[in-house]
Write a protein that holds these residues in place. Sequence first.
Motif, PDB file in Angstrom:
ATOM      1  N   UNK A  44       0.833  -1.084  -0.082  1.00 34.27           N
ATOM      2  CA  UNK A  44       0.228   0.193   0.121  1.00 34.27           C
ATOM      3  C   UNK A  44       0.675   1.166  -0.027  1.00 34.27           C
ATOM      4  N   UNK A  45       0.256   2.325  -0.486  1.00 34.25           N
ATOM      5  CA  UNK A  45       1.054   3.596  -0.642  1.00 34.25           C
ATOM      6  C   UNK A  45       1.150   4.105   0.981  1.00 34.25           C
ATOM      7  N   UNK A  46       2.045   4.848   1.340  1.00 29.53           N
ATOM      8  CA  UNK A  46       2.262   5.602   2.415  1.00 29.53           C
ATOM      9  C   UNK A  46       1.507   6.754   2.477  1.00 29.53           C
ATOM     10  N   UNK A  47       0.218   6.725   2.487  1.00 34.80           N
ATOM     11  CA  UNK A  47      -0.737   7.825   2.641  1.00 34.80           C
ATOM     12  C   UNK A  47      -0.855   8.586   3.779  1.00 34.80           C
ATOM     13  N   UNK A  48      -1.545   9.554   3.828  1.00 39.45           N
ATOM     14  CA  UNK A  48      -1.771  10.489   5.302  1.00 39.45           C
ATOM     15  C   UNK A  48      -2.313   9.488   6.123  1.00 39.45           C
ATOM     16  N   UNK A  49      -3.472   8.519   5.937  1.00 38.85           N
ATOM     17  CA  UNK A  49      -3.930   7.647   6.895  1.00 38.85           C
ATOM     18  C   UNK A  49      -3.152   6.643   7.467  1.00 38.85           C
ATOM     19  N   UNK A  51       0.280   7.022   7.462  1.00 35.75           N
ATOM     20  CA  UNK A  51       1.298   8.022   8.127  1.00 35.75           C
ATOM     21  C   UNK A  51       0.645   8.292   9.673  1.00 35.75           C
ATOM     22  N   UNK A  52      -0.697   8.525   9.843  1.00 33.88           N
ATOM     23  CA  UNK A  52      -1.457   8.801  10.986  1.00 33.88           C
ATOM     24  C   UNK A  52      -1.282   7.738  11.682  1.00 33.88           C
TER      25      UNK A  52
END
Length: 163
Positions: A44-49, A51-52
């Motif tokens: 999966x991508x290191x998206x904002x969620x 990162x949170x």
Amino acid sequence: MSQTRPPSDRDHPGVIAPPPLIYFGFLLAGWALDARLLHLQMPFELTLPVKIVAVALIVAGLGLEMWAGGLFKRAGTNVVPWSPSTALVEAGPYRFSRNPMYVGFTLVYLGLALGLESPSAVILLLPCLAVMTWGVILREERYLADRFGQSYLDYKDRVRRWL
């Protein structure tokens, strides 16, 4: 908190290495494997969620470590496992886990592995926990049973090793 025999200079569980070093070693090995040899990618991508979630795991882990360590200090016992234990702490997070500091290290490890986007580090958490169990926790359990006797054995019967 309970106390039995007084500690001596050779009074410690004989763990194989400092627990933070064990966790850091496995984390670094996983990151290095992905960066230099395997070049694995997270699914999966290191998206904002994500990162949170990673930051939340790190903050929760550090908070748990500080809470548990603070209880040791308040009880007047050593936090480091190569020094004598002078009190058995059963309050706070120790009501739910016999090893809340190690649970905290595990949460921090997972948060960092996510943040580093290292699937190898995530995979290496399992052998890391095996090393922690056999090289640290089981040794501490034998030591604490010898040191605190029935008080520790009763505590061990009531509270789980991890969660």
